[in-house]
Design an enzyme around this catalytic site. Structure first.
Site, mmCIF file in Angstrom:
data_model
loop_
_atom_site.group_PDB
_atom_site.id
_atom_site.type_symbol
_atom_site.label_atom_id
_atom_site.label_comp_id
_atom_site.label_asym_id
_atom_site.label_seq_id
_atom_site.Cartn_x
_atom_site.Cartn_y
_atom_site.Cartn_z
ATOM 1 N N GLU A 161 -6.670 21.546 3.529
ATOM 2 C CA GLU A 161 -8.139 21.014 3.113
ATOM 3 C C GLU A 161 -9.046 20.587 4.342
ATOM 4 O O GLU A 161 -8.487 19.795 5.086
ATOM 5 C CB GLU A 161 -8.079 20.070 2.220
ATOM 6 C CG GLU A 161 -9.575 19.740 1.343
ATOM 7 C CD GLU A 161 -9.365 19.029 0.292
ATOM 8 O OE1 GLU A 161 -10.213 19.082 -0.860
ATOM 9 O OE2 GLU A 161 -8.694 18.015 0.339
ATOM 10 N N GLY A 166 -5.112 9.840 4.423
ATOM 11 C CA GLY A 166 -4.232 8.936 3.414
ATOM 12 C C GLY A 166 -3.398 9.638 2.919
ATOM 13 O O GLY A 166 -2.105 9.283 2.490
ATOM 14 N N GLU A 171 -3.692 16.402 -2.106
ATOM 15 C CA GLU A 171 -3.040 16.593 -3.270
ATOM 16 C C GLU A 171 -2.515 17.970 -3.391
ATOM 17 O O GLU A 171 -2.511 18.690 -4.659
ATOM 18 C CB GLU A 171 -4.138 16.578 -4.252
ATOM 19 C CG GLU A 171 -5.381 17.657 -4.254
ATOM 20 C CD GLU A 171 -6.412 17.208 -3.289
ATOM 21 O OE1 GLU A 171 -7.704 17.844 -3.531
ATOM 22 O OE2 GLU A 171 -6.391 16.197 -2.256
ATOM 23 N N GLU A 181 -4.174 10.874 -6.153
ATOM 24 C CA GLU A 181 -3.639 12.472 -5.980
ATOM 25 C C GLU A 181 -3.339 12.888 -7.223
ATOM 26 O O GLU A 181 -3.168 14.077 -7.494
ATOM 27 C CB GLU A 181 -2.518 12.326 -4.876
ATOM 28 C CG GLU A 181 -2.845 11.848 -3.546
ATOM 29 C CD GLU A 181 -4.275 12.264 -2.854
ATOM 30 O OE1 GLU A 181 -5.260 11.607 -2.544
ATOM 31 O OE2 GLU A 181 -4.497 13.180 -3.035
ATOM 32 N N HIS A 189 -5.812 14.653 -9.090
ATOM 33 C CA HIS A 189 -6.196 15.766 -8.677
ATOM 34 C C HIS A 189 -5.370 16.929 -9.317
ATOM 35 O O HIS A 189 -5.877 18.107 -9.274
ATOM 36 C CB HIS A 189 -6.066 15.749 -7.216
ATOM 37 C CG HIS A 189 -7.156 15.454 -6.301
ATOM 38 N ND1 HIS A 189 -8.415 15.893 -6.608
ATOM 39 C CD2 HIS A 189 -7.230 14.613 -5.498
ATOM 40 C CE1 HIS A 189 -9.244 15.402 -5.724
ATOM 41 N NE2 HIS A 189 -8.590 14.536 -4.931
#
Length: 1025
Positions: free
Chosen positions: A295, A429, A432, A465, A468
């Site tokens: 991403e 961090g 997902e 996450e 998501h």
């Protein structure tokens, strides 16, 4: 989301979301050289965006031939004739070589000068015509130049491929004429040479008749391509990371076809695509692994693909590995085959859901796991073998939250397994990826005996996450301009889920701080709407969407909407949205329409569009005459020159309480302010009103002198007359109004007088945070007398509370938050009682060989005090190198960065040796906060800029979250004209290496506002303090 890190990580708070970046160059404008051109219609539904850049690509010139603005204009003038010359002259009339004012003459006969000019123009026009005629690849029509008034269609202008042929597509967005249905991916990584080979077989369907297939590929060497088993030639246009295959005849609508691509590439050495990573095991031996981070636009670095969110497909992944490694991907492993070479091939099940390419993931590593079954899903947490005992809290948390979300959304998680993997070298961090969520070690691993504050951070990231998996994975935004549909929701649900499932972690205060932080960014002119209707096309524009507006403001608006709707309607609307669009892509209006269908009141869309389609938020001013209260709204926009006025209006769900009933939820009343001004009636006996109950609305309130005075008097009489969040809200609002110039700093200090009786975390931490910001501004200005007075004010006001803090084990998260905030300020200001206690704890810890544990919430302050001496710094450095406790390691790093000699730590962060490069933004941010290092670290950033940007996945584009963080932390405390000009000059000199970033505009705006605030308040501060 890549989950980003925030400044609040300094107090072990939530790491906020950090973005991996794409590798595009900024796209040039493509200019046809013919006039009155008529172009053939594009294929239906083919996406066409006007490029944002003002640069020009004239066919025959490479995009790199036009380096700066002057060359743009001059080259264009030479090629395109006098219309561009006039445009150039309009920019600097006094120096234009093209227009001369001839003196008036009585005779019409031309002078020698005029003859020369005339001949010059004639030669220029003739040259221009010849250039247009002979320009390589300059095709007007198939039959040459068109006749006057001819209706012959003209060809579009296309860029040149790497082999010199015309590339058959001329937009950054892919055409919609082909849709991938399934990818069969085979990958063979070599963790010795750090390379990999691959084969991608794409089954696709033709949506509209077309002669081309265009997809993405970046830093991949295509060795062979076949279409329907026939070898074909692949064209590549590197600036847009696109490849294409052209056909002499149309591929017909509805046709199903197969494109096979064999390729080779190097594993990325940055943190995106398919990248290599390493760590040292407990023996000190170096271990290597390969992992992915796609991403927003880096799947194309691992395999050729249609790398846009709306091109969902299924994926079958095969990975060949050496026997000592394991492999993981989105789906469970189907089988493993031993190859003649002794290598093993793992084949994973085909995805049971359609996925966007950015959610595909695979890992080759030597990891171990702990597992648990939750309903029909096997939940596993993976780590390096040495840290297996640190995975249990994550497993417990993920298992509880998966069950919670399954019930809450009335839709079960659709895959049979869910892996959470701690990657030693990971920039974000967390990420997902569907069924294979990747984390930094510091965002997933924690000891069972760690403090609740450390566990709060881990739970936060996991909750984000997991949310998501529904909002982002199951239902995905159609394009990055609506990224908030992923990130706003994940941020909102991380807080709501934890406040419900883990109330002992007390996330309410953290969510409140994050809303305040979003307001700070959204009050600047450089902000942007949550849902950007203007184009978001270039990688720079896509990556800049990953910020606190998208995350925290998005979450704040959902909180406001939920608190506005009757109980249960918000959840019903979201369940409808998930059911209606499961497996699909959406835009913001789809969300509002789903909620409106179940809401019993006004159209949700009408209200919420005023919040998502315009930047900023409202200031509501309250004025009262007897029982008549007038509310007026305006855009809360910080501006150093007070020159920018907007006519923005919002539909504001104004909530309010009064002195007769002010703290219980049942006291809350609501009034919708739709116009510039409206009036509401209250009893004349009401002494005061407090608007925005519990600060659930995204707006600031100004009560006027009388209104503020009444609220301040009430708080001085009885602190508990308002909820803690309402008290924090008043403190935040009055500091914001001071920055806006609507209240004096004397009024700010008047409100703070009540805080000597305050004991709650939210208002006290907000007051300390605001006062510390003012203190740091004065400190960096070297206003030494004022700094001393401000220090005396803070310690005089909060000193007794600081001194009364216990240094033992504290179980309450809220108390830990308050204690760490108070003691960090106390020790930071050199309060003797604090520094003595901190050193005593540190010495006990070192003498016991670190078995006498320091409470987790006190570690940061204890380590920071110890790091101020040379012996303490060197001792902590040794501990940092050896410790396997990730939460402790991060606090030690921040302590090392708080040194009075920052050079030794900053350079180590850039080298990426014992301090991982991923930690450089944290190091720079910590050093910037202190007086000793703030100028050094700014000089370091300027001198090392090219090396810094090489260390992150940003090559051409430099607006990634780490870079945004570095820019903000090094400049946000400047407040002088000298520094403003210096920052402006530096970033202007970067050109394509960073001058146009939104974060640069934000930095310049912040410096101007700091300067303006100082000019307005220094005299008052000198008098008052």
């Amino acid at each position: 989301s890549p989950t980003i890190e925030s400044e609040h990580t300094r107090r072990a708070s939530l790491p906020r979301n950090m973005i991996e970046n794409s590798m595009f160059e900024e796209e040039p404008d493509v200019v046809d050289l013919a006039k009155d051109s008529t172009f053939p219609a594009l294929d239906p539904d083919e996406v066409v965006y006007e490029p944002r850049s003002s640069r020009l690509l004239v066919r025959g010139l490479g995009e790199n031939d036009l380096d700066d603005e002057e060359e743009d204009y001059e080259s264009s003038a030479r090629l395109l004739g006098m219309s561009f010359m006039n445009r150039s002259s309009a920019r600097s009339p006094s120096t234009s070589p093209y227009i001369r004012q001839a003196p008036p003459r009585s005779c019409s006969r031309p002078s020698a000068r005029m003859l020369v000019v005339g001949v010059f123009i004639l030669v220029l026009v003739t040259s221009m015509a010849m250039v247009l005629y002979f320009l390589p690849g300059c095709t007007f029509t198939k039959a040459g130049c068109p006749k006057a008034n001819s209706s012959t269609p003209m060809e579009l202008v296309y860029p040149k491929s790497t082999n010199g042929e015309l590339f058959p597509w001329n937009e950054l967005r892919l055409p919609a004429s082909v849709r991938p249905v399934n990818y069969d991916l085979s990958l063979t990584p070599n963790l010795t040479s750090m390379t990999f080979t691959g084969r991608t077989i794409i089954n696709m369907i033709i949506q509209h008749d077309t002669k081309r297939i265009v997809l993405h590929s970046s830093e991949i060497n295509i060795i062979k391509a076949t279409f329907q088993s026939v070898e074909v030639k692949v064209l590549e246009y590197k600036p847009w990371q696109q490849i294409a295959v052209s056909f002499p005849e149309d591929l017909k609508e509805g046709q199903v076809c197969v494109l096979t691509l064999d390729y080779a590439a190097s594993l990325s050495h940055t943190y995106d695509g398919f990248y290599n990573s390493s760590y040292n095991d407990k023996t000190g031996a170096k271990r290597v692994l390969a992992a992915t981070q796609f991403e927003p636009q880096a799947a194309r670095k691992a395999f050729p693909c249609f790398d846009e969110p709306a091109f969902k497909a299924t994926f079958l992944v095969r990975i060949t590995r050496e026997p000592e490694y394991i492999t993981l991907s989105n789906m469970p492993k189907a089988n493993t085959t031993t190859l003649p070479s002794g290598m093993l091939e793992d084949v994973f099940e085909q995805t049971s859901v359609n996925m966007s390419t950015y959610l595909v993931a695979f890992i080759v590593a030597n990891f171990t796991s702990v597992t648990r079954n939750v309903s029909k899903t096997l939940v596993s947490v993976y780590s390096v073998p040495e840290k297996k005992e640190h995975t249990h809290y994550a497993l417990d948390t993920a298992s509880s939250l998966l069950h919670f979300y399954n019930t809450l959304f009335d839709t079960d998680y659709p895959l049979r397994k869910l892996d959470l993997v701690a990657i030693p070298d990971f920039l974000a961090g967390a990420m997902e990826n569907w069924g294979l969520i990747t984390f930094r070690e510091t965002s997933l691993l924690v000891q069972n005996q760690s403090s609740p504050l450390d566990k709060q951070l881990i739970a936060n990231v996991i909750a984000h996450e997991l949310a998501h998996q529904w909002f982002g994975n199951l239902v995905t935004m159609r394009w990055w301009n609506d990224l908030w549909l992923n990130e706003g929701f994940a941020t909102y649900w991380q807080y709501v889920s934890l406040m419900t499932e883990f109330p002992q972690l007390y996330l309410g205060n953290v969510f409140l701080k994050e809303r305040f932080k979003a307001m700070a960014k959204d009050s600047l002119n450089s902000s942007h709407p949550v849902s950007v209707s203007a184009q978001v096309t270039t990688p720079e524009q896509v990556s800049e969407m990953f910020d606190s507006i998208t995350y925290e403001k998005g979450a704040s608006l959902l909180l406001m909407l939920n608190s506005t709707l009757p109980d249960g309607q918000f959840r019903k609307g979201l369940i409808k949205y998930l059911n209606q669009y499961s497996g699909c892509n959406t835009v913001t209006d789809d969300l509002w329409n789903s909620i409106t269908q179940v809401a019993v009141q006004e159209s949700v869309s009408d209200m919420m569009r005023t919040w998502t389609l315009q930047k900023g938020f409202p200031l509501v001013t309250v004025s009262r005459k007897g029982g008549e209260v007038t509310l007026t709204q305006e855009h809360f926009l910080l501006s150093a020159d007070n020159a920018t006025h907007t006519t923005s209006l919002w539909h504001i769900p104004v909530t309010y309480v009064n002195d007769s009933c002010s703290s219980a939820p049942s006291c809350r009343q609501m009034f919708t302010l739709r116009n510039k001004t409206a009036t509401l009636k209250v009893s004349e006996s009401v002494k005061w009103l407090k608007l925005n109950y519990m600060n659930t609305g995204f707006y600031i309130v100004h009560y006027g002198d009388e209104g503020w005075a009444a609220l301040i008097d009430s708080l001085k009489t009885d602190v508990s007359t308002l909820t803690p969040h309402d008290r924090a809200s008043l403190i935040h609002n009055i500091f914001s109004l001071s920055r806006l110039g609507r209240v004096s700093f004397r009024q700010v200090l008047s409100l703070l007088d009540y805080t000597t009786n305050e004991t709650e975390t939210a208002p006290l931490t907000e007051a300390l945070s605001q006062l510390s910001s003012v203190y740091r501004l004065l400190d960096k200005r070297q206003e030494l007398r004022l700094v001393a007075r401000m220090k005396a004010y803070i310690l005089g006001h909060f000193g007794p509370l600081m001194d009364s803090q216990d240094w033992g084990v504290e179980e309450s998260v809220s108390s830990q938050e308050l204690r760490s905030a108070l003691l960090e300020v106390a020790c930071g200001l050199g309060r003797q009682n604090c520094t003595n206690q901190a050193m005593a704890l540190y010495e006990q810890w070192t003498k016991s060989n670190q078995t006498n544990r320091i409470p987790g919430d006190l570690q940061q302050v204890v380590f920071s005090v110890a790091a101020q001496s040379d012996s303490g710094w060197l001792s902590l450095l040794d501990t940092y190198r050896l410790t396997t406790y990730d939460s402790e390691k991060r606090k030690i790093l921040q302590a090392l960065a708080s040194t009075q000699d920052p050079r030794r730590i900053v350079c180590a962060g850039l080298e990426g040796g014992f301090i991982q490069t991923q930690e450089l933004p944290l190091v720079i941010s910590t050093v910037s906060d202190g007086f000793a290092g703030h100028l050094f670290v700014w000089d370091f950033v300027k001198e090392s800029w090219d090396r810094i940007i090489e260390n992150f996945p940003i090559r051409i584009y430099v607006g990634s979250y780490p870079i945004q963080s570095i820019i903000k932390s090094t400049t946000s405390q400047f407040s002088t004209q000298t520094h403003l000009e210096e920052v402006q000059g530096f970033f202007s000199s970067l050109k394509e290496r960073g001058s146009h970033m939104r974060s640069v505009q934000e930095a310049l705006e912040t410096i101007r506002l700091n300067q303006h605030w100082m000019d307005r308040n220094l005299a008052t501060l000198r008098d008052w303090l």
